[in-house]
Structure formats: C-alpha cells, structure tokens
Design a protein around this motif. Structure first.
Motif, PDB file in Angstrom:
ATOM      1  N   ASP A  21      13.471  22.611  17.958  1.00 54.58           N
ATOM      2  CA  ASP A  21      14.100  23.285  16.284  1.00 54.58           C
ATOM      3  C   ASP A  21      14.626  24.805  17.285  1.00 54.58           C
ATOM      4  O   ASP A  21      14.664  24.918  18.008  1.00 54.58           O
ATOM      5  CB  ASP A  21      13.126  23.840  15.960  1.00 54.58           C
ATOM      6  N   ILE A  22      15.938  25.429  16.652  1.00 54.98           N
ATOM      7  CA  ILE A  22      16.748  26.566  16.889  1.00 54.98           C
ATOM      8  C   ILE A  22      16.854  27.003  15.473  1.00 54.98           C
ATOM      9  O   ILE A  22      16.892  26.926  14.934  1.00 54.98           O
ATOM     10  CB  ILE A  22      17.727  26.326  17.581  1.00 54.98           C
ATOM     11  N   LYS A  23      15.857  28.989  16.337  1.00 54.31           N
ATOM     12  CA  LYS A  23      16.535  29.501  15.644  1.00 54.31           C
ATOM     13  C   LYS A  23      18.002  29.932  15.907  1.00 54.31           C
ATOM     14  O   LYS A  23      18.460  30.611  17.105  1.00 54.31           O
ATOM     15  CB  LYS A  23      15.530  30.671  16.122  1.00 54.31           C
ATOM     16  N   LEU A  24      18.825  30.162  15.111  1.00 54.91           N
ATOM     17  CA  LEU A  24      19.872  31.070  15.400  1.00 54.91           C
ATOM     18  C   LEU A  24      19.680  32.880  14.917  1.00 54.91           C
ATOM     19  O   LEU A  24      19.081  32.881  14.323  1.00 54.91           O
ATOM     20  CB  LEU A  24      20.907  30.703  13.889  1.00 54.91           C
ATOM     21  N   PRO A  25      20.547  32.766  15.775  1.00 55.06           N
ATOM     22  CA  PRO A  25      20.940  34.671  16.154  1.00 55.06           C
ATOM     23  C   PRO A  25      21.273  35.733  14.188  1.00 55.06           C
ATOM     24  O   PRO A  25      21.468  34.255  13.188  1.00 55.06           O
ATOM     25  CB  PRO A  25      22.343  34.700  17.179  1.00 55.06           C
ATOM     26  N   ALA A  26      20.301  36.820  14.173  1.00 55.16           N
ATOM     27  CA  ALA A  26      20.491  36.969  12.841  1.00 55.16           C
ATOM     28  C   ALA A  26      22.165  37.022  12.022  1.00 55.16           C
ATOM     29  O   ALA A  26      22.059  37.189  11.258  1.00 55.16           O
ATOM     30  CB  ALA A  26      20.333  38.342  12.597  1.00 55.16           C
ATOM     31  N   ALA A  27      22.648  37.656  13.154  1.00 59.34           N
ATOM     32  CA  ALA A  27      24.069  37.615  12.951  1.00 59.34           C
ATOM     33  C   ALA A  27      24.801  36.109  12.309  1.00 59.34           C
ATOM     34  O   ALA A  27      25.896  35.893  11.496  1.00 59.34           O
ATOM     35  CB  ALA A  27      25.549  38.134  14.294  1.00 59.34           C
ATOM     36  N   SER A  28      24.415  35.046  12.571  1.00 59.75           N
ATOM     37  CA  SER A  28      24.549  33.683  12.126  1.00 59.75           C
ATOM     38  C   SER A  28      23.688  33.061  10.843  1.00 59.75           C
ATOM     39  O   SER A  28      23.323  31.964  10.644  1.00 59.75           O
ATOM     40  CB  SER A  28      24.235  32.378  12.836  1.00 59.75           C
ATOM     41  N   GLY A  29      22.389  34.044  10.274  1.00 63.37           N
ATOM     42  CA  GLY A  29      21.524  34.013   9.237  1.00 63.37           C
ATOM     43  C   GLY A  29      20.461  33.579   9.371  1.00 63.37           C
ATOM     44  O   GLY A  29      19.297  34.034   8.482  1.00 63.37           O
ATOM     45  N   GLY A  30      20.076  33.498  10.688  1.00 66.54           N
ATOM     46  CA  GLY A  30      18.818  32.978  11.292  1.00 66.54           C
ATOM     47  C   GLY A  30      18.382  32.451  11.346  1.00 66.54           C
ATOM     48  O   GLY A  30      16.954  32.101  11.146  1.00 66.54           O
ATOM     49  N   HIS A  31      18.486  31.332  10.719  1.00 65.27           N
ATOM     50  CA  HIS A  31      18.062  29.926  10.371  1.00 65.27           C
ATOM     51  C   HIS A  31      17.248  29.421  11.098  1.00 65.27           C
ATOM     52  O   HIS A  31      18.246  29.143  12.254  1.00 65.27           O
ATOM     53  CB  HIS A  31      19.484  29.621   9.616  1.00 65.27           C
ATOM     54  N   VAL A  32      16.459  28.466  11.067  1.00 62.70           N
ATOM     55  CA  VAL A  32      15.881  27.975  11.755  1.00 62.70           C
ATOM     56  C   VAL A  32      16.507  25.790  12.035  1.00 62.70           C
ATOM     57  O   VAL A  32      15.965  25.664  10.186  1.00 62.70           O
ATOM     58  CB  VAL A  32      14.623  27.219  11.705  1.00 62.70           C
ATOM     59  N   LEU A  33      17.445  25.687  12.560  1.00 59.18           N
ATOM     60  CA  LEU A  33      18.142  24.102  12.230  1.00 59.18           C
ATOM     61  C   LEU A  33      17.338  23.413  13.629  1.00 59.18           C
ATOM     62  O   LEU A  33      16.709  23.979  14.712  1.00 59.18           O
ATOM     63  CB  LEU A  33      19.289  23.883  12.740  1.00 59.18           C
ATOM     64  N   SER A  34      16.866  21.340  12.825  1.00 57.23           N
ATOM     65  CA  SER A  34      16.355  21.123  14.156  1.00 57.23           C
ATOM     66  C   SER A  34      17.797  20.426  14.314  1.00 57.23           C
ATOM     67  O   SER A  34      18.227  19.901  14.219  1.00 57.23           O
ATOM     68  CB  SER A  34      15.470  19.971  13.065  1.00 57.23           C
ATOM     69  N   THR A  35      17.298  20.550  15.881  1.00 55.37           N
ATOM     70  CA  THR A  35      17.939  19.839  16.784  1.00 55.37           C
ATOM     71  C   THR A  35      18.211  18.602  17.333  1.00 55.37           C
ATOM     72  O   THR A  35      17.141  18.322  17.652  1.00 55.37           O
ATOM     73  CB  THR A  35      18.901  20.869  17.427  1.00 55.37           C
ATOM     74  N   VAL A  36      18.992  17.117  17.454  1.00 56.38           N
ATOM     75  CA  VAL A  36      19.455  16.274  18.288  1.00 56.38           C
ATOM     76  C   VAL A  36      20.072  16.354  19.269  1.00 56.38           C
ATOM     77  O   VAL A  36      21.364  16.340  18.523  1.00 56.38           O
ATOM     78  CB  VAL A  36      18.806  15.014  16.929  1.00 56.38           C
ATOM     79  N   ASP A  37      19.980  16.545  20.432  1.00 56.79           N
ATOM     80  CA  ASP A  37      21.359  16.409  21.350  1.00 56.79           C
ATOM     81  C   ASP A  37      20.573  15.553  22.495  1.00 56.79           C
ATOM     82  O   ASP A  37      19.571  15.271  23.294  1.00 56.79           O
ATOM     83  CB  ASP A  37      20.320  17.651  22.242  1.00 56.79           C
ATOM     84  N   TRP A  38      21.957  14.671  22.086  1.00 50.74           N
ATOM     85  CA  TRP A  38      21.899  13.689  23.232  1.00 50.74           C
ATOM     86  C   TRP A  38      23.355  14.105  24.373  1.00 50.74           C
ATOM     87  O   TRP A  38      24.332  14.600  24.443  1.00 50.74           O
ATOM     88  CB  TRP A  38      22.671  12.456  22.594  1.00 50.74           C
ATOM     89  N   MET A  39      22.563  13.498  25.901  1.00 51.21           N
ATOM     90  CA  MET A  39      23.544  13.724  26.796  1.00 51.21           C
ATOM     91  C   MET A  39      24.273  12.485  27.038  1.00 51.21           C
ATOM     92  O   MET A  39      23.387  11.889  27.909  1.00 51.21           O
ATOM     93  CB  MET A  39      23.662  14.904  27.633  1.00 51.21           C
ATOM     94  N   TYR A  40      25.641  12.085  27.418  1.00 53.29           N
ATOM     95  CA  TYR A  40      25.803  10.617  28.390  1.00 53.29           C
ATOM     96  C   TYR A  40      26.480  10.903  29.182  1.00 53.29           C
ATOM     97  O   TYR A  40      27.349  11.577  29.488  1.00 53.29           O
ATOM     98  CB  TYR A  40      26.679   9.954  27.409  1.00 53.29           C
ATOM     99  N   LEU A  41      25.868  10.813  30.540  1.00 53.26           N
ATOM    100  CA  LEU A  41      26.827  10.811  31.993  1.00 53.26           C
ATOM    101  C   LEU A  41      27.799   9.593  31.778  1.00 53.26           C
ATOM    102  O   LEU A  41      27.394   8.335  31.799  1.00 53.26           O
ATOM    103  CB  LEU A  41      25.545  10.301  33.216  1.00 53.26           C
ATOM    104  N   THR A  42      28.973   9.436  31.965  1.00 60.32           N
ATOM    105  CA  THR A  42      30.250   9.308  32.464  1.00 60.32           C
ATOM    106  C   THR A  42      30.349   8.322  33.925  1.00 60.32           C
ATOM    107  O   THR A  42      29.454   8.875  34.564  1.00 60.32           O
ATOM    108  CB  THR A  42      31.526   9.962  31.937  1.00 60.32           C
ATOM    109  N   PRO A  43      30.765   7.736  34.341  1.00 57.82           N
ATOM    110  CA  PRO A  43      31.060   6.980  35.537  1.00 57.82           C
ATOM    111  C   PRO A  43      31.887   7.887  36.548  1.00 57.82           C
ATOM    112  O   PRO A  43      31.091   7.947  37.902  1.00 57.82           O
ATOM    113  CB  PRO A  43      32.122   5.481  35.332  1.00 57.82           C
TER     114      PRO A  43
END
Length: 187
Positions: free
Chosen positions: A135-157
C-alpha cells in the motif's frame, strides 16, 4: 416483485462474474508459481544492483497517459539485505526521491519498505518474475490517497526488466505504470 428479483439476481450474477474474472483471468490473477519454470532466473540482488536507468509512463484511470518519467536507480546489497535509491524526473519537470529497503529470504520471498509505503510490502521472486504487493501513500500534492499496489517485474533475455504496476482504490484500478529498467552502462 418479480422484476425486482430478476434485477437483483442480475446484479449479483454480474458482480460474481467480475469477481471470478479478476480472480482467475487478468493482470492481478497472476501468481509467482506461474513463472517457476519459465527461466532465466530473476535474482533481485543481482538484477537490481548498481546503477540502473528506468523509463516509463503512468496511465490514469481512463487509460490515457497522465505522466512520463525517467529515473536513475542505485541498488546496493549486503547479503540478503539491500536498498534501491530512486530519483525520478517527470515530464512536468518535477522530481521525486524514494528509497526501498529490501530483504530476500532463502525461499525467494521479499519484504520491502519505503517512506511512502504503509507497513511493509511482501512479494516473491520466481523464475524470471518478481511480484510485490504493498500500500502506497501518494504525496499531498497528489491527494494523499492510499492505494493498493500490485507490482510485477519480468526479466527479459537481454537483462532488461519490464515493470508493470497497477494501483487500486476500493478495488478499482485508478492508475497503471509501465516501465523498463536496465543497467546504466548498457544504455
């Protein structure tokens, strides 16, 4: 009374259909196990180490690009504990500094924290993929909302990392990030 019953049944069935779709099909339905034998191995300690260049876009809730960025990362590790310092420069000229603190367990599970992360993120590296939820909290300038995050990283060849993240509020996707990361000396 009969029409109201059928309307309510339709609403319930529609909601069930959406839930089943999200649970079994689509981006957030992925599991690290889906990539166990897909090779090459993504080792966060190796692939997020040293100077890294990142380029990406952020899409808003209606699928349009809301921001573009470039970033310089610096990863450093001591055994299974590491940090990833990030400096973003956005298309409007603004900058942002972040720092992740990461711990990798023997089984590939990941614990992650940063100043704008509420609590601790949890994830796993498996085959050529890494998943992280937080869960990430946005900066106040962006509303300060808390958002649930799903983050995927994929390694390419060739060693480039493709990153795709979705951000949700009350289960509704409000933003998506797509980025590439690669060692700075490879640019």
């Amino acid at each position: 009374m009969g029409a109201l019953f059928y309307l309510l049944c339709g609403v319930v069935l529609g909601m069930l259909g959406v839930w089943l779709f999200r649970k079994n099909i689509g981006f957030i339905a992925q599991k690290p196990e889906d990539y166990e034998d897909a090779g090459p191995e993504f080792d966060v300690r190796k692939h997020l180490n040293g100077p890294i260049v990142c380029e990406g876009v952020i899409f808003g809730p209606f699928g349009r690009v809301s921001s573009r960025f470039i970033a310089d990362f610096e990863g450093s590790w001591e055994g299974d504990k590491g940090s990833l310092k990030e400096r973003f420069t956005y298309d409007d000229g603004s900058t942002q500094n972040r720092e992740w603190h990461l711990t990798i367990a023997e089984n590939g599970s990941i614990r992650a924290s940063a100043d704008d992360v509420i609590g601790e993120g949890a994830g796993r590296q498996t085959g050529p993929a890494v998943k992280l939820n937080y869960d990430i909290k946005l900066p106040a300038a962006s509303g300060g909302h808390v958002l649930s995050t799903v983050d995927w990283m994929y390694l390419t060849p060739n060693g480039t990392i493709m990153n795709r993240s979705q951000f949700r509020k009350f289960g509704i996707k409000v933003a998506e990030l797509v980025a590439t990361m690669r060692p700075k000396d490879a640019t």
